[in-house]
Design a protein around this motif. Structure first.
Motif, PDB file in Angstrom:
ATOM      1  N   SER A 541       0.798  -1.370  -0.022  1.00  0.00           N
ATOM      2  CA  SER A 541       0.023   0.032   0.025  1.00  0.00           C
ATOM      3  C   SER A 541       1.016   1.175   0.044  1.00  0.00           C
ATOM      4  O   SER A 541       0.483   2.423  -0.593  1.00  0.00           O
ATOM      5  N   LEU A 542       2.037   1.312   0.947  1.00  0.00           N
ATOM      6  CA  LEU A 542       2.828   2.392   0.980  1.00  0.00           C
ATOM      7  C   LEU A 542       3.597   2.422  -0.377  1.00  0.00           C
ATOM      8  O   LEU A 542       3.619   3.689  -0.957  1.00  0.00           O
ATOM      9  N   LEU A 543       4.030   1.538  -1.085  1.00  0.00           N
ATOM     10  CA  LEU A 543       4.476   1.757  -2.180  1.00  0.00           C
ATOM     11  C   LEU A 543       3.646   2.148  -3.703  1.00  0.00           C
ATOM     12  O   LEU A 543       3.976   3.215  -4.333  1.00  0.00           O
ATOM     13  N   VAL A 562      14.671   3.716  -2.918  1.00  0.00           N
ATOM     14  CA  VAL A 562      15.109   3.284  -4.308  1.00  0.00           C
ATOM     15  C   VAL A 562      13.800   3.062  -5.259  1.00  0.00           C
ATOM     16  O   VAL A 562      13.901   3.550  -6.265  1.00  0.00           O
ATOM     17  N   HIS A 563      12.346   2.761  -4.611  1.00  0.00           N
ATOM     18  CA  HIS A 563      11.334   2.992  -5.508  1.00  0.00           C
ATOM     19  C   HIS A 563      11.044   4.228  -5.958  1.00  0.00           C
ATOM     20  O   HIS A 563      10.514   4.485  -6.941  1.00  0.00           O
ATOM     21  N   HIS A 564      11.125   5.332  -5.019  1.00  0.00           N
ATOM     22  CA  HIS A 564      10.854   6.641  -5.336  1.00  0.00           C
ATOM     23  C   HIS A 564      11.952   7.061  -6.441  1.00  0.00           C
ATOM     24  O   HIS A 564      11.531   8.012  -7.388  1.00  0.00           O
ATOM     25  N   ARG A 565      13.028   6.916  -6.560  1.00  0.00           N
ATOM     26  CA  ARG A 565      14.063   7.320  -7.343  1.00  0.00           C
ATOM     27  C   ARG A 565      13.723   6.736  -8.739  1.00  0.00           C
ATOM     28  O   ARG A 565      13.945   7.453  -9.758  1.00  0.00           O
ATOM     29  N   ILE A 566      13.456   5.602  -8.622  1.00  0.00           N
ATOM     30  CA  ILE A 566      13.397   5.011 -10.136  1.00  0.00           C
ATOM     31  C   ILE A 566      11.757   5.506 -10.808  1.00  0.00           C
ATOM     32  O   ILE A 566      11.925   5.962 -11.918  1.00  0.00           O
ATOM     33  N   GLN A 567      10.867   5.812  -9.899  1.00  0.00           N
ATOM     34  CA  GLN A 567       9.595   6.253 -10.722  1.00  0.00           C
ATOM     35  C   GLN A 567       9.738   7.746 -10.851  1.00  0.00           C
ATOM     36  O   GLN A 567       9.161   8.221 -11.831  1.00  0.00           O
ATOM     37  N   LEU A 568      10.610   8.634 -10.051  1.00  0.00           N
ATOM     38  CA  LEU A 568      10.849   9.961 -10.374  1.00  0.00           C
ATOM     39  C   LEU A 568      11.589   9.908 -11.694  1.00  0.00           C
ATOM     40  O   LEU A 568      11.434  10.938 -12.412  1.00  0.00           O
ATOM     41  N   ALA A 569      12.631   9.011 -11.775  1.00  0.00           N
ATOM     42  CA  ALA A 569      13.549   9.168 -12.989  1.00  0.00           C
ATOM     43  C   ALA A 569      12.853   8.619 -14.293  1.00  0.00           C
ATOM     44  O   ALA A 569      13.007   9.225 -15.601  1.00  0.00           O
ATOM     45  N   TYR A 570      12.090   7.544 -14.250  1.00  0.00           N
ATOM     46  CA  TYR A 570      11.449   6.755 -15.405  1.00  0.00           C
ATOM     47  C   TYR A 570       9.938   6.864 -15.568  1.00  0.00           C
ATOM     48  O   TYR A 570       9.456   6.406 -16.579  1.00  0.00           O
ATOM     49  N   GLY A 571       9.199   7.019 -14.555  1.00  0.00           N
ATOM     50  CA  GLY A 571       7.824   7.012 -14.629  1.00  0.00           C
ATOM     51  C   GLY A 571       7.241   5.910 -13.620  1.00  0.00           C
ATOM     52  O   GLY A 571       7.765   5.061 -13.315  1.00  0.00           O
ATOM     53  N   PRO A 572       5.994   5.949 -13.618  1.00  0.00           N
ATOM     54  CA  PRO A 572       5.056   5.036 -12.790  1.00  0.00           C
ATOM     55  C   PRO A 572       5.049   3.690 -13.168  1.00  0.00           C
ATOM     56  O   PRO A 572       5.101   2.767 -12.428  1.00  0.00           O
ATOM     57  N   GLU A 573       5.453   3.351 -14.631  1.00  0.00           N
ATOM     58  CA  GLU A 573       5.462   1.901 -15.025  1.00  0.00           C
ATOM     59  C   GLU A 573       6.686   1.338 -14.604  1.00  0.00           C
ATOM     60  O   GLU A 573       6.929   0.000 -14.645  1.00  0.00           O
TER      61      GLU A 573
END
Length: 602
Positions: A541-543, A562-573
């Motif tokens: 849920s938090l992710l 790490v999850h936030h860095r990835i989505q911030l750089a590449y998008g929600p997919e």
């Protein structure tokens, strides 16, 4: 009035004549006066019309010249915008890469936008030594044109050309062809090199859409090669007019060439090899003189009343409202808009009412833009303050890297001198981690990231007596793919702390990578204590609701970062997913875009 009578030598008064003679005399005088006034009027009207027609011809020529020059300047602006487009440069530099379709789609949307903005643009083409993308030119023709300007950096014109392709969708008419070379600017390897040539083809019949012309006007566009096309008027008649113009070199009036049938004017288009040829039929101009003479007497009788009426209407419907608007603008310029109590309201003709409405809309829009500008300025100022504050905090938190490197190197040497290789190995691994953290790019090959993971695991094994068993399954085609720095270490640290802390820090850690569904998949799996279903649901849920401002649990802070860095750089997919079963272990999968090392370097 007196008259001299020759037979008797006496002088007679006008009143001495009979009424018949008086009438004849008055009639003769009126006729003479009419003839005199008519002749004088015809002469002056003729001269005035000649001057007016000359001025009209010059005005039409000048307006046409301005319109076409403006269109050419727009083409120059479009060309300058396209040749520095990064998608175009990437396409010409790597025409057969995996991103070619993306470049073509992006460029096609931009070309369609320019074609929709300027109706006179018939085609935008690109040609290089490897590819030719055009609706109008075959590769041979495009390369011949490209070779003609191989060393030029400015926009070049090839004049009027016919389309070499024999397809039904493209008419067999003349087109204006411009070309400009494309040079590399973003990649150091191709900087300043000629990557290709941009061609823009214009429809000549769309160059003068906003100017109204009379039916007796003919406008031709010719280049310095003798090619020409008709912009206004019948094409067949245009051919005859151009031949007549080419042979007409003698009779002229105020820079106008005059033939038996036409009056010609010529204008050169600024900064180009084109000229305009404007022809007017003389018969229509001369008919205007005759009609004007026949209507002259009626116009004189009606003109005074009509002029007075028109003046009254003009003064009441135009002059007074414009004076009111000018006064309102003076007040507006000398004080703030918020302090003006009365709103401008004008009565008059339709144009005045439209102008009034447009002026009020402009004031309203200006007020909105002023507020937006103020808000944007405040936001920008706050952002800059935050950035400066962050930079200051970052600088304050830094320690001289050379001091730490030298210190770690000294510890390593002391350990080797005292025969303590474990301390030397741990110091070497720690130094490697520190150098990796503070130096280099933010994007590194996967194999380099794994080498840092190996250094970190060496430290952990030294701490816990080599109780961790590490298994790698890294496919060769993924080793050179680019990932963000320090992407895996927080995940592995989380696995060690939460997976093996209650098991004596012993267990098996599995690290693998492969490509699937156009994504780079990195798997980190342990056989530790795992998580309960309630813990796993809470983390899922938090992710899903992960944002920069959302609070993350302290015991899993690395995973969320790490999850936030990835989505911030590449998008929600993209991001990471977690599978876990209590007392069985945890499996974390990172989904990343496939980024080649060459593309990242460029």
């Amino acid at each position: 009035m007196y008259f001299y009578q020759s037979s008797g030598g006496s002088i007679m008064k006008f009143t001495d004549f009979s009424i018949k003679k008086q009438f004849k005399l008055i009639t003769i005088c009126i006729c003479l006066l009419i003839v005199l006034l008519s002749s004088t009027s015809l002469y002056f009207v003729h001269q005035a019309l000649i001057k007016r027609n000359s001025a009209y011809i010059k005005e039409v020529s000048y307006n046409s010249q301005l319109e076409i020059s403006h269109n050419f300047r727009q083409i120059s602006s479009i060309t300058n915008a396209i040749i520095i487009d990064p998608d175009l440069e990437d396409l010409l530099r790597s025409p057969y890469s995996s991103d070619t379709i993306k470049y073509l789609n992006n460029l096609n949307r931009k070309f369609e936008f320019f074609s929709a903005t300027l109706p006179e643009v018939a085609d935008i083409s690109v040609c290089s030594d490897e590819i030719t993308w055009s609706n109008f030119f075959d590769k041979k023709t495009a390369m011949e044109l490209r070779n003609k300007i191989s060393h030029s950096t400015a926009l070049q014109s090839f004049g009027l050309m016919r389309n070499p392709l024999t397809i039904h969708s493209v008419p067999d008419d003349y087109f204006i062809v411009f070309a400009q070379n494309i040079y590399g600017i973003s990649d150091p390897n191709t900087y300043g090199k000629n990557l290709g040539t941009l061609f823009i083809c214009l429809r000549p019949d769309s160059l003068l859409p906003s100017i109204a012309y009379e039916n007796n006007n003919y406008i031709l566009l010719a280049d310095d090669s003798g090619h020409y096309c008709t912009l206004h008027g019948d094409d067949n008649e245009g051919d005859d007019i151009y031949k007549l113009y080419a042979n007409q070199k003698n009779s002229s009036y105020k820079d106008l060439l005059i033939s038996d049938k036409y009056i010609f004017d010529t204008k050169m288009i600024t900064d180009s090899n084109f000229k305009l040829i404007i022809a007017f039929e003389r018969t229509d101009l001369e008919k205007t003189i005759v009609k004007t003479f026949l209507l002259l007497f009626l116009i004189i009788l009606l003109s005074c009343g009509v002029i007075l009426l028109l003046l009254y209407l003009i003064v009441n419907n135009m002059i007074f409202p414009l004076e009111k608007m000018a006064s309102y603008m003076d007040v507006l310029s000398s004080s703030a808009e918020s302090t003006i109590e009365n709103t401008l309201h004008l009565e008059g003709c339709a144009e005045i009412r439209t102008l009034n409405e447009a002026f009020l809309n402009m004031l309203s829009e200006r007020k909105k833009l002023t507020q937006q500008l103020y808000q944007t300025t405040v936001s920008l100022y706050e952002t800059r303050l935050q950035k400066k504050e962050a930079e200051l905090k970052f600088l304050r938190s830094q320690v001289n890297p050379h001091f730490l490197y030298n210190t770690l190197e000294s510890i390593k040497n002391l350990a080797l001198e005292h025969n303590v290789p474990v301390i030397a190995d741990m110091t070497e691994a720690l130094s490697q981690l520190f150098r990796y953290n503070v130096k280099g790019k933010q994007m590194v090959p996967l194999e380099q990231e794994l080498s840092i993971v190996s250094a970190y695991l060496n430290i952990q094994n030294i701490r816990f007596g080599k109780s961790l068993q590490i298994i790698y399954s890294i496919l060769d085609d993924t080793k050179k793919l680019m990932v963000m720095k320090f992407l895996l270490q927080p995940i592995i640290e989380n696995s060690i702390i939460h997976g093996f802390s209650n098991r004596g820090n012993s267990g098996i850690l599995f690290i693998a990578s492969h490509c699937s569904d156009n994504k780079l998949q990195i798997i980190i799996q342990d056989d530790g204590q795992g998580m309960s279903s309630a813990q796993l649901d809470r983390i899922h849920s938090l992710l899903q609701n992960n944002t920069p401002d959302a609070p993350a649990p302290e015991n899993h802070l690395g995973i969320f970062n790490v999850h936030h860095r990835i989505q911030l750089a590449y998008g929600p997919e993209y991001g990471l997913s977690i599978e876990s079963e209590e007392n069985e272990g945890t499996r974390i999968t990172l989904s990343l875009p496939i980024i080649e090392s060459k593309k990242e370097d460029s």
